[in-house]
Scaffold this motif. Structure first.
Motif, mmCIF file in Angstrom:
data_model
loop_
_atom_site.group_PDB
_atom_site.id
_atom_site.type_symbol
_atom_site.label_atom_id
_atom_site.label_comp_id
_atom_site.label_asym_id
_atom_site.label_seq_id
_atom_site.Cartn_x
_atom_site.Cartn_y
_atom_site.Cartn_z
ATOM 1 N N GLN A 50 8.234 0.885 -15.819
ATOM 2 C CA GLN A 50 8.161 2.319 -15.560
ATOM 3 C C GLN A 50 7.193 3.109 -16.564
ATOM 4 O OE1 GLN A 50 12.175 3.532 -15.330
ATOM 5 N NE2 GLN A 50 12.705 2.344 -13.398
ATOM 6 N N ARG A 51 7.298 2.631 -18.060
ATOM 7 C CA ARG A 51 6.455 3.121 -18.803
ATOM 8 C C ARG A 51 5.056 2.997 -18.575
ATOM 9 N NH1 ARG A 51 10.412 1.026 -23.824
ATOM 10 N NH2 ARG A 51 12.171 2.858 -23.966
ATOM 11 N N GLY A 90 12.939 -1.413 -3.106
ATOM 12 C CA GLY A 90 13.659 -2.312 -1.921
ATOM 13 C C GLY A 90 14.139 -1.808 -0.890
ATOM 14 N N SER A 91 13.435 -0.401 -0.677
ATOM 15 C CA SER A 91 13.870 0.321 0.396
ATOM 16 C C SER A 91 13.309 0.222 1.793
ATOM 17 C CB SER A 91 13.564 2.039 0.097
ATOM 18 O OG SER A 91 12.347 2.130 -0.102
ATOM 19 N N LEU A 144 -4.043 2.002 -6.390
ATOM 20 C CA LEU A 144 -2.949 1.433 -5.997
ATOM 21 C C LEU A 144 -2.774 0.808 -5.016
ATOM 22 C CD1 LEU A 144 -0.554 4.638 -7.187
ATOM 23 C CD2 LEU A 144 -0.956 2.471 -8.489
ATOM 24 N N GLY A 145 -3.879 0.635 -4.048
ATOM 25 C CA GLY A 145 -3.961 0.119 -2.896
ATOM 26 C C GLY A 145 -3.385 -1.494 -2.802
ATOM 27 N N LEU A 146 -4.342 -2.202 -3.789
ATOM 28 C CA LEU A 146 -3.537 -3.767 -3.833
ATOM 29 C C LEU A 146 -2.284 -3.719 -4.459
ATOM 30 C CD1 LEU A 146 -7.145 -5.423 -4.429
ATOM 31 C CD2 LEU A 146 -5.579 -5.096 -2.378
ATOM 32 N N SER A 147 -2.150 -2.760 -5.252
ATOM 33 C CA SER A 147 -0.614 -3.075 -6.058
ATOM 34 C C SER A 147 0.411 -2.830 -4.868
ATOM 35 C CB SER A 147 -0.677 -2.022 -7.306
ATOM 36 O OG SER A 147 -1.717 -2.168 -8.077
ATOM 37 N N ILE A 148 0.201 -1.954 -4.121
ATOM 38 C CA ILE A 148 1.115 -1.646 -2.975
ATOM 39 C C ILE A 148 1.099 -2.950 -2.195
ATOM 40 C CG2 ILE A 148 1.774 -0.449 -0.906
ATOM 41 C CD1 ILE A 148 0.377 2.033 -2.329
ATOM 42 N N VAL A 149 -0.054 -3.670 -1.879
ATOM 43 C CA VAL A 149 0.213 -4.938 -1.005
ATOM 44 C C VAL A 149 0.920 -5.919 -1.474
ATOM 45 C CG1 VAL A 149 -1.373 -6.677 -0.173
ATOM 46 C CG2 VAL A 149 -2.234 -4.360 0.140
ATOM 47 N N ALA A 154 4.876 5.670 -2.333
ATOM 48 C CA ALA A 154 4.886 4.440 -1.745
ATOM 49 C C ALA A 154 5.267 3.323 -2.464
ATOM 50 C CB ALA A 154 3.719 4.046 -0.928
ATOM 51 N N LEU A 155 4.578 3.133 -3.496
ATOM 52 C CA LEU A 155 4.838 1.837 -4.327
ATOM 53 C C LEU A 155 6.346 1.909 -4.984
ATOM 54 C CD1 LEU A 155 3.895 -0.535 -5.952
ATOM 55 C CD2 LEU A 155 3.018 1.085 -7.815
ATOM 56 N N ALA A 156 6.751 3.210 -5.360
ATOM 57 C CA ALA A 156 8.282 3.135 -5.933
ATOM 58 C C ALA A 156 9.152 2.890 -4.726
ATOM 59 C CB ALA A 156 8.317 4.600 -6.273
#
Length: 471
Positions: free
Chosen positions: A234-235, A297-298, A411-416, A290-292
């Motif tokens: 988070q930090r 886990g939603s 953040l696209g690939l991070s979300i993937v 979206a990432l959060a």
């Protein structure tokens, strides 16, 4: 951390439960022993009376003579009666004194006259058992005192009770120290966890031994590790977001400061630039949200047909212009997860491939599976991703110098990657033969196979559609 004062501690409750169980066990054991010994005493007395009846019945002596030959025990006596008159009695001591007990003699006379030759009566010595036998000149009666026969049983019971009470006290004393030592790791665990703060998550607890408390300590340490990782993530996210927000803010502020309000052209250009930067900020916020959601886990849960999912993604990807989209393979398996999130992740891979592949170059979409995993992939023929950089393309806001990933929020690939991990899966990157990259999602299969084989794909424009067989 303030603690609630409890009227009875867990240590006292545990020790009380142990002592209660021990006391109940002692009471049951003592009670059963007392009942068994009492029954045995009465049975022995009854056997003695039966023996007396048998001996007198076979003897031809008169009652008084017979009584004179009997040697009494400490708890019994024998008398000869003629009605309610005592003809003779065994001496006391050693036997009990019953000849002078007028109430007992009268009671025995009544019972014998009524035909009750065996039974129980009351005397000055407590309840007694008696047996009477008719002789030539009277009735011979033997009497046994139950209370005196029970003296040894009563004495042993009292001794048992005193011993049990002493043992219970010793168990309580020993248990107090044992439970104190047993709960000392829990007190240490409580004190150490109370000392842990959000600013100091590095403290870990020492596990002693190989018991449940050690397992609890290990679990708490594992929880602290996960908490520390979450806080660090988070930090790091906040640091990354702060860094990413500085650039558009600085750009907009700089252009506003340099803008000439009297120049309509300059105002229009500054306005367009500000709107573009605000749009980028909006996309960044949406991607962070979206990432959060994914990392929290939603996700919904459903059984997904990978073949149908492949066609759905191909249909949606076909709307991305500039490329010919084809479905190379379809896996005939099912996976368990969130279909919308998997479509989102797969389309993100397709969008990245479209951005960094020259216009007109074909891009393939496909899915394969083995016994444990479904592989959802996109294959392009662009510049590819250097092997040395593949370990960091899924990091937040991490872009490659080759140009891949420069546009967008970063953040696209991070979300993937987060969506893959939320499905207990992973992501991978491999080279495409002839140039380019193949990026894949690897999702565990449920083991339930699709009941029908999917038909051959048919091209519809640049989108590959699946047609149902008719007739």
């Amino acid at each position: 951390m303030s603690r609630v004062t409890r009227p009875v501690s867990t240590r006292v409750r545990l020790l009380g439960a142990i002592l209660g169980v021990v006391l109940l066990g002692m009471i049951i054991a003592g009670g059963v022993t007392f009942l068994v010994q009492s029954e045995r005493v009465v049975a022995n007395a009854q056997r003695q009376l039966d023996g007396f009846v048998g001996a007198v019945s076979t003897s031809n002596q008169d009652a008084a003579t017979l009584v004179d030959t009997v040697i009494p025990g400490r708890t019994d006596a024998t008398i000869a009666l003629d009605g309610d008159r005592v003809l003779a009695s065994t001496p006391s001591p050693p036997g009990i004194e019953i000849a002078d007990d007028a109430a007992l003699v009268a009671s025995l006379a009544r019972e014998i006259a009524a035909g009750h030759t065996v039974g129980r009566a009351d005397s000055a010595h407590g309840p007694v058992l008696y047996a009477a036998v008719q002789t030539r000149d009277g009735v011979a009666v033997q009497v046994i005192s139950i209370d005196q026969r029970m003296e040894l049983v009563t004495l042993s019971t009292v001794t048992y009770a005193i011993t049990a009470l002493a043992v219970l006290v010793m168990i309580g004393i020993a248990g107090w120290f044992v439970t104190g030592r047993l709960f000392s790791p829990l007190r240490e665990l409580r004190d150490r966890t109370d000392a842990i703060t959000i600013d100091d998550l590095g403290t870990r607890l020492r596990a002693h031994g190989n018991d449940e408390i050690s397992d609890l300590t290990t679990s708490v340490n594992s929880m602290l590790d996960r908490l520390a990782m979450s806080v660090d993530a988070q930090r790091q996210l906040l640091d990354d977001v702060r860094h990413e927000l500085k650039t558009p803010i600085t750009i907009v502020r700089g252009h506003l400061e340099m803008m000439d309000p009297a120049d309509p052209h300059d105002v229009a250009e500054t306005r367009d630039l500000g709107i573009a930067e605000l749009d980028r900020l909006s996309r960044l916020v949406d991607d962070i949200d979206a990432l959060a959601d994914v990392e929290a886990g939603s996700l919904s849960a459903a059984v997904i047909d990978v073949g149908a999912l492949t066609d759905r993604v191909a249909e949606l990807a076909g709307a991305i212009p500039g490329h010919a989209w084809t479905v190379e393979q379809r896996a005939r398996v099912r996976i368990h997860g969130d279909a919308d999130r998997l479509v989102q992740a797969w389309l993100q891979l397709a969008d990245n491939a479209a951005k960094y592949t020259p216009d007109g170059t074909p891009i393939e979409i496909g899915s394969t599976a083995d016994d444990t995993t479904a592989h959802l992939w996109v294959r392009d023929h662009g510049p590819g991703i250097p092997p040395a950089a593949r370990h960091r393309v899924f990091r937040r806001f991490d872009r490659l110098s080759t140009g891949r990933g420069i546009d967008g929020s970063g953040l696209g690939l991070s979300i993937v990657d987060a969506i893959a991990k939320a499905h207990d899966g992973a992501c991978s990157i491999a080279d495409t033969p002839g140039g380019g990259a193949t990026v894949a999602l690897h999702i565990p299969v449920t083991g339930a196979q699709s009941p029908t084989e999917l038909p051959t794909p048919v091209r519809a424009g640049d989108v590959v559609m699946q047609r149902e067989a008719t007739g």
